[in-house]
Structures are given as C-alpha cells and as structure tokens.
Design a protein around this motif. Structure first.
Motif, PDB file in Angstrom:
ATOM      1  N   ARG A 101       0.848  -1.188   0.000  1.00  9.18           N
ATOM      2  CA  ARG A 101       0.000   0.000   0.000  1.00  9.18           C
ATOM      3  C   ARG A 101       0.882   1.235   0.000  1.00  9.18           C
ATOM      4  N   ALA A 102       0.431   2.253  -0.697  1.00  5.41           N
ATOM      5  CA  ALA A 102       1.188   3.501  -0.753  1.00  5.41           C
ATOM      6  C   ALA A 102       0.227   4.681  -0.697  1.00  5.41           C
ATOM      7  N   THR A 103       0.633   5.711   0.011  1.00  3.45           N
ATOM      8  CA  THR A 103      -0.154   6.943   0.037  1.00  3.45           C
ATOM      9  C   THR A 103       0.187   7.759  -1.201  1.00  3.45           C
ATOM     10  N   VAL A 104      -0.847   8.211  -1.899  1.00  4.11           N
ATOM     11  CA  VAL A 104      -0.641   8.958  -3.138  1.00  4.11           C
ATOM     12  C   VAL A 104      -1.600  10.141  -3.207  1.00  4.11           C
ATOM     13  N   PHE A 105      -1.255  11.072  -4.074  1.00  3.67           N
ATOM     14  CA  PHE A 105      -2.160  12.160  -4.448  1.00  3.67           C
ATOM     15  C   PHE A 105      -2.567  11.921  -5.888  1.00  3.67           C
ATOM     16  N   VAL A 106      -3.854  12.042  -6.183  1.00 11.62           N
ATOM     17  CA  VAL A 106      -4.375  11.808  -7.524  1.00 11.62           C
ATOM     18  C   VAL A 106      -4.529  13.148  -8.233  1.00 11.62           C
ATOM     19  N   TYR A 107      -3.963  13.251  -9.426  1.00 15.57           N
ATOM     20  CA  TYR A 107      -4.030  14.527 -10.152  1.00 15.57           C
ATOM     21  C   TYR A 107      -4.136  14.289 -11.648  1.00 15.57           C
ATOM     22  N   LEU A 108      -4.455  15.344 -12.361  1.00 13.22           N
ATOM     23  CA  LEU A 108      -4.585  15.296 -13.817  1.00 13.22           C
ATOM     24  C   LEU A 108      -3.299  15.834 -14.427  1.00 13.22           C
ATOM     25  N   ASP A 109      -2.580  14.971 -15.130  1.00 12.30           N
ATOM     26  CA  ASP A 109      -1.337  15.382 -15.779  1.00 12.30           C
ATOM     27  C   ASP A 109      -1.664  16.328 -16.935  1.00 12.30           C
ATOM     28  N   GLU A 110      -1.162  17.554 -16.865  1.00 16.42           N
ATOM     29  CA  GLU A 110      -1.511  18.572 -17.867  1.00 16.42           C
ATOM     30  C   GLU A 110      -0.937  18.253 -19.236  1.00 16.42           C
ATOM     31  N   THR A 111       0.174  17.522 -19.284  1.00 21.01           N
ATOM     32  CA  THR A 111       0.808  17.204 -20.568  1.00 21.01           C
ATOM     33  C   THR A 111       0.047  16.128 -21.320  1.00 21.01           C
ATOM     34  N   THR A 112      -0.346  15.074 -20.602  1.00 22.00           N
ATOM     35  CA  THR A 112      -0.996  13.942 -21.263  1.00 22.00           C
ATOM     36  C   THR A 112      -2.513  13.949 -21.112  1.00 22.00           C
ATOM     37  N   ASP A 113      -3.044  14.797 -20.232  1.00 22.21           N
ATOM     38  CA  ASP A 113      -4.467  14.840 -19.908  1.00 22.21           C
ATOM     39  C   ASP A 113      -4.946  13.483 -19.382  1.00 22.21           C
ATOM     40  N   ARG A 114      -4.060  12.799 -18.644  1.00 20.67           N
ATOM     41  CA  ARG A 114      -4.411  11.522 -18.028  1.00 20.67           C
ATOM     42  C   ARG A 114      -4.429  11.662 -16.511  1.00 20.67           C
ATOM     43  N   ILE A 115      -5.257  10.843 -15.875  1.00 22.02           N
ATOM     44  CA  ILE A 115      -5.301  10.816 -14.414  1.00 22.02           C
ATOM     45  C   ILE A 115      -4.171   9.914 -13.925  1.00 22.02           C
ATOM     46  N   VAL A 116      -3.293  10.436 -13.086  1.00 24.53           N
ATOM     47  CA  VAL A 116      -2.175   9.661 -12.556  1.00 24.53           C
ATOM     48  C   VAL A 116      -2.043   9.915 -11.058  1.00 24.53           C
ATOM     49  N   ALA A 117      -1.173   9.131 -10.419  1.00 29.55           N
ATOM     50  CA  ALA A 117      -0.933   9.265  -8.986  1.00 29.55           C
ATOM     51  C   ALA A 117       0.511   9.667  -8.736  1.00 29.55           C
ATOM     52  N   SER A 118       0.742  10.268  -7.577  1.00 32.13           N
ATOM     53  CA  SER A 118       2.101  10.589  -7.137  1.00 32.13           C
ATOM     54  C   SER A 118       2.259  10.180  -5.680  1.00 32.13           C
ATOM     55  N   ALA A 119       3.327   9.397  -5.401  1.00 27.55           N
ATOM     56  CA  ALA A 119       3.639   9.022  -4.025  1.00 27.55           C
ATOM     57  C   ALA A 119       4.409  10.132  -3.311  1.00 27.55           C
ATOM     58  N   LYS A 120       4.764  11.176  -4.037  1.00 25.09           N
ATOM     59  CA  LYS A 120       5.434  12.332  -3.430  1.00 25.09           C
ATOM     60  C   LYS A 120       4.350  13.323  -2.987  1.00 25.09           C
ATOM     61  N   TRP A 121       3.524  12.856  -2.066  1.00 23.07           N
ATOM     62  CA  TRP A 121       2.304  13.582  -1.701  1.00 23.07           C
ATOM     63  C   TRP A 121       2.574  14.921  -1.035  1.00 23.07           C
ATOM     64  N   GLU A 122       3.751  15.075  -0.403  1.00 21.01           N
ATOM     65  CA  GLU A 122       4.049  16.354   0.252  1.00 21.01           C
ATOM     66  C   GLU A 122       4.037  17.526  -0.729  1.00 21.01           C
ATOM     67  N   TRP A 123       4.349  17.231  -2.004  1.00 24.68           N
ATOM     68  CA  TRP A 123       4.390  18.300  -3.006  1.00 24.68           C
ATOM     69  C   TRP A 123       3.026  18.969  -3.180  1.00 24.68           C
ATOM     70  N   PHE A 124       1.980  18.294  -2.786  1.00 24.88           N
ATOM     71  CA  PHE A 124       0.628  18.781  -3.066  1.00 24.88           C
ATOM     72  C   PHE A 124      -0.052  19.378  -1.833  1.00 24.88           C
ATOM     73  N   LEU A 125       0.733  19.583  -0.769  1.00 25.49           N
ATOM     74  CA  LEU A 125       0.191  20.224   0.423  1.00 25.49           C
ATOM     75  C   LEU A 125       0.282  21.744   0.285  1.00 25.49           C
ATOM     76  N   SER A 126      -0.439  22.445   1.125  1.00 26.65           N
ATOM     77  CA  SER A 126      -0.441  23.907   1.084  1.00 26.65           C
ATOM     78  C   SER A 126       0.899  24.463   1.549  1.00 26.65           C
ATOM     79  N   ASP A 127       1.335  25.550   0.908  1.00 25.44           N
ATOM     80  CA  ASP A 127       2.554  26.225   1.358  1.00 25.44           C
ATOM     81  C   ASP A 127       2.232  27.440   2.231  1.00 25.44           C
ATOM     82  N   GLN A 128       0.958  27.563   2.610  1.00 24.96           N
ATOM     83  CA  GLN A 128       0.538  28.671   3.462  1.00 24.96           C
ATOM     84  C   GLN A 128       0.612  28.248   4.934  1.00 24.96           C
TER      85      GLN A 128
END
Length: 276
Positions: free
Chosen positions: A110-137
């Motif tokens: 099992r892995a924790t991921v963030f699900v996002y839409l890749d702007e280049t391919t317009d495909r739904i993909v996951a990233s295990a580098k979930w910290e990148w998607f947290l708020s910087d505020q």
C-alpha cells in the motif's frame, strides 16, 4: 466536464452496449452494466468520468477510492516498465509512474498517493510524493484545535499525517496507543505548531481537556463492565492498553479525576463505581 470527478450528464442516445452521454468534450460511453434501471434518453445521470485502456473518455457509476485532487492509500496491483498500477476501485487501474515514486513498489503493498490530472498527457495519474501537493501557506488553526488526520506514512519517530487535507503533521509513537493503518482517518488535536510550519499532533485532547475526555471514556468503560473494572493504578501498562487503548499515564489522570468527583472506589486490583 471534470475529468477524474463526478459529473451530471444528459443521455444523448442508446446503443446495444450502453448509452452515450453528452458533454462539452464530446459524447462518452456509459457501458450498459453501469446504467441505472429505468434510465432513458434525455435523463441526466451522475457519473464518474475517466479514460479507459485506449484513452477514450468513459463513464461509470462506480465510486473510486479517490478522485482528482484527493489523497488516498491504495494497493499496488501490478508493476510494469511504465510504473506501478494501483487499485482505485475502477476497472482500469491507476498509474503511478516511476518518476512519481519514492521507491520501487511490489504488488500487494500500500502507498499513500495524491491523484491529479497530468496537464501534458491529460491523463489521471498518482504521485507518491504527496508532500508536493500540500499547502505552502501557514496552518490556519492553533494549538488545541481538532482536525481530521489522514495517516500517510510510518517513520522511526511516528506517523506522518495529512491534516485537514492541507498540511503535514506528526503523531509520535510514544503518544499513539492503538494500531494505525495507512489511509486511516482519525479525529486528532494540534499539540504544537512548529516554526517550520509542520504540526505536532495527538489523538487525545490536549492538557486538561484531554484528562476530562479520557475520564468520560473510562467512566463509560466501567459502566459497560457492570460497575467493576479489573484495572487499577497498579495495573501493567500493557493490560491498560489492551483493554482501553490508552497509556497508563492517561489512565491514572482519568482515574484521579473520577476519584476526586467521588465516582469510583480504588482497590489494588480493580476500580469500582461508588453506589449512589
């Protein structure tokens, strides 16, 4: 239309193998097995939209384990030269590309991921580098606040958690008294907002509120046990944890609170409710 999310779309026409729904991005198929009973041309149906194995837009009424813009802990179904494929509750598995992985994964993990839409391919993909998607505020809350804690990763210090879907925090091992699993969501409390913006957290209320909260839990446990609980302040920590899921330190605080209220009698091997 939102790719990777639910949409309300109108049925344009029916064919042998399903119904075509109309959208701003063109018509897309809702396979027959996913058509709600009684649906007709002209009806509006609520469907999740993604891409099939041939990259065509397709609809389903299945509920995925995560939508675009969400975090989830997903199981690895397969590993290929392209990356890891994750089970997210739909017929087509979710791709976790190698570039988005922290380490190589094996089927069944099992892995924790963030699900996002890749702007280049317009495909739904996951990233295990979930910290990148947290708020910087800066975290908008304060010490003592309640929050939803998503268990994201276990470390030597404790559990990294995602707080309210926006910030990172830590539950230290020595303050966790029940099993935690990746993907679990618990109500927790902010103990400290650190200078780096990360949060120290607890599963119990902080300070005096914590003692009161646990005291109520202990009182309920004694009542459920018929008025006598085979635990005392001399009991072993493991025995207290197995029965109540709390530390001996918290148990003694709660016991003291109930004793001061005149609600319990203390003995060497048990605690008993005071007869009123």
């Amino acid at each position: 239309m939102q790719l990777g999310d639910f949409n309300d779309l109108e049925v344009a026409r029916e064919v042998d193998f399903g119904m075509y729904l109309t959208s701003d991005d063109g018509d897309l198929l809702l396979p027959r097995k996913y058509i709600p009973a009684g649906t007709r041309v002209g009806d509006v149906v609520r469907v999740f939209v993604y891409r099939d194995s041939e990259d065509r837009l397709i609809a389903t009424n299945l509920e995925p384990y995560a939508r675009v813009g969400q975090f989830a802990a997903l199981s690895v179904r397969d590993v290929t030269p392209t990356g890891a494929y994750l089970d997210w509750g739909l017929e087509k598995d979710l791709l976790l590309p190698y570039r988005n992985q922290r380490r190589n994964l094996r089927p069944g993990e099992r892995a924790t991921v963030f699900v996002y839409l890749d702007e280049t391919t317009d495909r739904i993909v996951a990233s295990a580098k979930w910290e990148w998607f947290l708020s910087d505020q800066p975290y908008p809350g304060k010490e003592g606040d309640a929050a939803d804690l998503f268990v994201a990763e276990e470390t030597d210090l404790g559990y990294k958690v995602i707080v309210d879907g926006t910030h990172q925090g830590l539950l230290y091992h020595n303050e966790v008294f029940k099993p935690l699993r990746l993907g679990d969501v618990h109500t927790g409390y902010v103990r400290r907002v650190r200078p780096d913006g990360k949060l120290d957290l607890s599963l119990q209320k902080v300070g005096f509120d914590e003692a009161l909260d646990v005291a109520e839990q202990l009182l309920a446990a004694i009542q459920k046990a018929g008025g006598t609980l085979p635990l005392s302040d001399k009991s072993e920590p493991d025995d207290i944890y197995r029965r109540l899921g709390i530390s001996k330190k918290l148990f003694k605080k709660a016991l003291g609170t109930l004793y001061k209220r005149g609600l319990v009698q203390l003995a060497d091997d048990h605690t008993r409710l005071v007869d009123k």
